[in-house]
Design a protein around this motif. Structure first.
Motif, PDB file in Angstrom:
ATOM      1  N   SER A 114       0.820  -1.218   0.000  1.00 23.26           N
ATOM      2  CA  SER A 114       0.000   0.000   0.000  1.00 23.26           C
ATOM      3  C   SER A 114       0.854   1.268   0.000  1.00 23.26           C
ATOM      4  CB  SER A 114      -0.925   0.000   1.228  1.00 23.26           C
ATOM      5  OG  SER A 114      -0.161  -0.041   2.427  1.00 23.26           O
ATOM      6  N   GLU A 115       2.175   1.105   0.212  1.00 22.35           N
ATOM      7  CA  GLU A 115       3.081   2.249   0.189  1.00 22.35           C
ATOM      8  C   GLU A 115       4.344   1.892  -0.597  1.00 22.35           C
ATOM      9  OE1 GLU A 115       3.630   4.504   3.824  1.00 22.35           O
ATOM     10  OE2 GLU A 115       1.949   3.432   4.744  1.00 22.35           O
ATOM     11  N   ALA A 116       5.262   2.826  -0.675  1.00 25.19           N
ATOM     12  CA  ALA A 116       6.460   2.673  -1.505  1.00 25.19           C
ATOM     13  C   ALA A 116       7.268   1.426  -1.144  1.00 25.19           C
ATOM     14  CB  ALA A 116       7.341   3.907  -1.369  1.00 25.19           C
ATOM     15  N   ILE A 117       7.700   0.707  -2.171  1.00 23.51           N
ATOM     16  CA  ILE A 117       8.549  -0.471  -1.978  1.00 23.51           C
ATOM     17  C   ILE A 117       9.980  -0.009  -1.726  1.00 23.51           C
ATOM     18  CG2 ILE A 117       9.506  -2.524  -3.103  1.00 23.51           C
ATOM     19  CD1 ILE A 117       6.821  -2.811  -4.546  1.00 23.51           C
ATOM     20  N   THR A 118      10.578  -0.542  -0.684  1.00 24.32           N
ATOM     21  CA  THR A 118      11.918  -0.103  -0.292  1.00 24.32           C
ATOM     22  C   THR A 118      13.007  -1.116  -0.629  1.00 24.32           C
ATOM     23  OG1 THR A 118      11.517  -1.003   1.921  1.00 24.32           O
ATOM     24  CG2 THR A 118      11.053   1.337   1.581  1.00 24.32           C
ATOM     25  N   GLN A 119      12.630  -2.400  -0.795  1.00 28.68           N
ATOM     26  CA  GLN A 119      13.638  -3.414  -1.091  1.00 28.68           C
ATOM     27  C   GLN A 119      12.970  -4.650  -1.689  1.00 28.68           C
ATOM     28  OE1 GLN A 119      16.628  -4.233  -2.193  1.00 28.68           O
ATOM     29  NE2 GLN A 119      17.494  -3.070  -0.485  1.00 28.68           N
ATOM     30  N   MET A 120      13.713  -5.349  -2.553  1.00 24.58           N
ATOM     31  CA  MET A 120      13.249  -6.615  -3.105  1.00 24.58           C
ATOM     32  C   MET A 120      14.441  -7.558  -3.258  1.00 24.58           C
ATOM     33  SD  MET A 120      10.375  -5.780  -6.044  1.00 24.58           S
ATOM     34  CE  MET A 120      11.618  -5.308  -7.255  1.00 24.58           C
ATOM     35  N   GLN A 121      14.146  -8.854  -3.184  1.00 23.23           N
ATOM     36  CA  GLN A 121      15.185  -9.859  -3.401  1.00 23.23           C
ATOM     37  C   GLN A 121      14.555 -11.055  -4.100  1.00 23.23           C
ATOM     38  OE1 GLN A 121      18.565  -9.621  -2.658  1.00 23.23           O
ATOM     39  NE2 GLN A 121      18.673 -11.472  -3.886  1.00 23.23           N
ATOM     40  N   TYR A 122      15.189 -11.535  -5.162  1.00 23.96           N
ATOM     41  CA  TYR A 122      14.664 -12.678  -5.911  1.00 23.96           C
ATOM     42  C   TYR A 122      15.489 -13.927  -5.606  1.00 23.96           C
ATOM     43  CZ  TYR A 122      13.325 -15.765  -9.717  1.00 23.96           C
ATOM     44  OH  TYR A 122      12.888 -16.851 -10.435  1.00 23.96           O
ATOM     45  N   TYR A 123      14.775 -15.074  -5.425  1.00 21.26           N
ATOM     46  CA  TYR A 123      15.420 -16.357  -5.132  1.00 21.26           C
ATOM     47  C   TYR A 123      15.140 -17.316  -6.283  1.00 21.26           C
ATOM     48  CZ  TYR A 123      15.750 -14.319  -0.503  1.00 21.26           C
ATOM     49  OH  TYR A 123      16.028 -13.471   0.549  1.00 21.26           O
ATOM     50  N   PRO A 124      16.128 -17.533  -7.163  1.00 20.90           N
ATOM     51  CA  PRO A 124      15.883 -18.316  -8.379  1.00 20.90           C
ATOM     52  C   PRO A 124      15.532 -19.787  -8.145  1.00 20.90           C
ATOM     53  CG  PRO A 124      18.223 -17.797  -8.132  1.00 20.90           C
ATOM     54  CD  PRO A 124      17.493 -16.993  -7.110  1.00 20.90           C
ATOM     55  N   LYS A 125      16.090 -20.406  -7.104  1.00 25.88           N
ATOM     56  CA  LYS A 125      15.838 -21.835  -6.884  1.00 25.88           C
ATOM     57  C   LYS A 125      14.372 -22.117  -6.587  1.00 25.88           C
ATOM     58  CE  LYS A 125      20.468 -23.186  -5.384  1.00 25.88           C
ATOM     59  NZ  LYS A 125      21.292 -23.799  -4.305  1.00 25.88           N
ATOM     60  N   THR A 126      13.729 -21.219  -5.857  1.00 26.72           N
ATOM     61  CA  THR A 126      12.329 -21.426  -5.481  1.00 26.72           C
ATOM     62  C   THR A 126      11.375 -20.532  -6.270  1.00 26.72           C
ATOM     63  OG1 THR A 126      12.565 -19.803  -3.687  1.00 26.72           O
ATOM     64  CG2 THR A 126      12.941 -22.117  -3.145  1.00 26.72           C
ATOM     65  N   ARG A 127      11.930 -19.671  -7.102  1.00 22.93           N
ATOM     66  CA  ARG A 127      11.164 -18.661  -7.861  1.00 22.93           C
ATOM     67  C   ARG A 127      10.256 -17.858  -6.920  1.00 22.93           C
ATOM     68  NH1 ARG A 127      10.496 -16.751 -12.760  1.00 22.93           N
ATOM     69  NH2 ARG A 127       8.435 -16.233 -13.573  1.00 22.93           N
ATOM     70  N   GLN A 128      10.870 -17.366  -5.872  1.00 22.67           N
ATOM     71  CA  GLN A 128      10.179 -16.524  -4.906  1.00 22.67           C
ATOM     72  C   GLN A 128      10.764 -15.117  -4.940  1.00 22.67           C
ATOM     73  OE1 GLN A 128      10.699 -18.763  -1.260  1.00 22.67           O
ATOM     74  NE2 GLN A 128       8.556 -19.375  -1.297  1.00 22.67           N
ATOM     75  N   LEU A 129       9.892 -14.139  -4.725  1.00 25.14           N
ATOM     76  CA  LEU A 129      10.302 -12.748  -4.680  1.00 25.14           C
ATOM     77  C   LEU A 129       9.930 -12.186  -3.315  1.00 25.14           C
ATOM     78  CD1 LEU A 129      11.444 -10.337  -6.399  1.00 25.14           C
ATOM     79  CD2 LEU A 129       9.055  -9.751  -6.881  1.00 25.14           C
ATOM     80  N   LEU A 130      10.913 -11.636  -2.627  1.00 27.40           N
ATOM     81  CA  LEU A 130      10.694 -11.030  -1.318  1.00 27.40           C
ATOM     82  C   LEU A 130      10.604  -9.520  -1.496  1.00 27.40           C
ATOM     83  CD1 LEU A 130      10.737 -11.217   1.839  1.00 27.40           C
ATOM     84  CD2 LEU A 130      13.202 -10.941   1.690  1.00 27.40           C
ATOM     85  N   SER A 131       9.553  -8.917  -0.955  1.00 30.96           N
ATOM     86  CA  SER A 131       9.398  -7.466  -1.061  1.00 30.96           C
ATOM     87  C   SER A 131       9.170  -6.854   0.309  1.00 30.96           C
ATOM     88  CB  SER A 131       8.243  -7.107  -2.000  1.00 30.96           C
ATOM     89  OG  SER A 131       7.001  -7.559  -1.483  1.00 30.96           O
ATOM     90  N   MET A 132       9.698  -5.647   0.491  1.00 33.90           N
ATOM     91  CA  MET A 132       9.522  -4.877   1.724  1.00 33.90           C
ATOM     92  C   MET A 132       9.109  -3.473   1.356  1.00 33.90           C
ATOM     93  SD  MET A 132      12.960  -6.274   3.578  1.00 33.90           S
ATOM     94  CE  MET A 132      13.675  -6.803   2.029  1.00 33.90           C
ATOM     95  N   ALA A 133       8.324  -2.831   2.227  1.00 30.29           N
ATOM     96  CA  ALA A 133       7.809  -1.518   1.866  1.00 30.29           C
ATOM     97  C   ALA A 133       7.597  -0.644   3.089  1.00 30.29           C
ATOM     98  CB  ALA A 133       6.492  -1.671   1.095  1.00 30.29           C
ATOM     99  N   LYS A 134       7.247   0.615   2.817  1.00 27.04           N
ATOM    100  CA  LYS A 134       6.985   1.563   3.891  1.00 27.04           C
ATOM    101  C   LYS A 134       5.688   1.270   4.637  1.00 27.04           C
ATOM    102  CE  LYS A 134       9.697   5.498   2.270  1.00 27.04           C
ATOM    103  NZ  LYS A 134       9.690   6.948   1.951  1.00 27.04           N
ATOM    104  N   ASP A 135       4.897   0.323   4.140  1.00 23.03           N
ATOM    105  CA  ASP A 135       3.701  -0.084   4.882  1.00 23.03           C
ATOM    106  C   ASP A 135       4.043  -1.052   6.012  1.00 23.03           C
ATOM    107  OD1 ASP A 135       4.282  -2.418   3.531  1.00 23.03           O
ATOM    108  OD2 ASP A 135       2.441  -2.463   2.350  1.00 23.03           O
ATOM    109  N   LYS A 136       5.362  -1.247   6.224  1.00 21.05           N
ATOM    110  CA  LYS A 136       5.897  -2.050   7.323  1.00 21.05           C
ATOM    111  C   LYS A 136       5.660  -3.544   7.135  1.00 21.05           C
ATOM    112  CE  LYS A 136       5.015   1.786  10.516  1.00 21.05           C
ATOM    113  NZ  LYS A 136       4.336   2.222  11.749  1.00 21.05           N
TER     114      LYS A 136
END
Length: 228
Positions: free
Chosen positions: A162-184
């Motif tokens: 719901s707010e600005a994304i501050t960081q992301m990390q992609y994990y190729p083995k599991t095809r997962q994307l981790l996202s963090m944002a100002k919505d805590k």
């Protein structure tokens, strides 16, 4: 310690001698990113005018070997370097994505922009999935967009936060994307194997349910705190 900032300065500070600070360079605009490639003794810097600078650290003070003006003069917020595929990706606050050919170590003077595309997004984060040749961007409004490196077109986008994304990390083995944002919030996204209609529908259904569940949990916690 290497540091850069919106004061347009690139500095070197010695930990043991706090008063010993060397100004390495001054940009025409505030710096936005710094990445240190220690094995190859080089530093990559971006600024608010769409410029990527490369410094070599094998001598003192570090020497500037290349300055690349991307096709846009806008602020570069997102920076990602793939040292295996030898690509540099940048994303700006105006939605521009640039791809630069990094080349092998020792060829820093030859680094150049080879492609660019984008949309009307205020990009904050850029990440690259080399296996599927996909670029992921996170923007100021909390949206994640998937781009095809081959076509330069967006494949899919969703409202991740719901707010600005501050960081992301992609994990190729599991095809997962981790996202963090100002919505805590920190969210793991299980991406589909392919961006086709059936898999997108499943992805949408599962993630909508996940987001709704998290909102319900937060509401329940608030009610408990208020004694309702």
């Amino acid at each position: 310690i290497y540091s850069c900032g919106s004061d347009k300065k690139f500095m070197l500070s010695e930990i043991n001698y706090l008063s010993n600070i060397t100004e390495i360079s001054q940009s025409n605009a505030g710096y936005t990113n710094l990445e240190f490639d220690k094995p190859n003794e080089r530093i990559f810097l971006t600024n608010e005018a769409g410029i990527l600078s490369i410094f070599m650290t094998n001598i003192f003070p570090p020497s500037l070997v290349n300055v690349i003006q991307t096709h846009t003069p806008h602020c570069i917020r997102g920076l990602h370097i793939d040292y295996m595929k030898q690509y540099i990706f940048t994303g700006t606050t105006k939605g521009d994505i640039s791809i630069l050919d990094l080349g092998l170590p020792g060829k820093e003077k030859l680094v150049k922009e080879i492609s660019y595309f984008g949309g009307n997004l205020e990009i904050r984060i850029v990440r690259f999935n080399a296996d599927d040749r996909e670029i992921y961007t996170g923007d100021q409004k909390g949206k994640i967009t998937v781009w095809s490196l081959k076509s330069g077109q967006s494949i899919y986008a969703w409202q991740a936060h719901s707010e600005a994304i501050t960081q992301m990390q992609y994990y190729p083995k599991t095809r997962q994307l981790l996202s963090m944002a100002k919505d805590k919030k920190i969210i793991y996204w299980q991406l589909p194997d392919n961006w086709v209609k059936d898999e997108i529908k499943k992805f949408q259904d599962e993630n909508i349910r996940e987001i709704n569940d998290s909102k319900a949990i937060e509401k329940f916690k608030r009610q408990r705190e208020k004694g309702d």
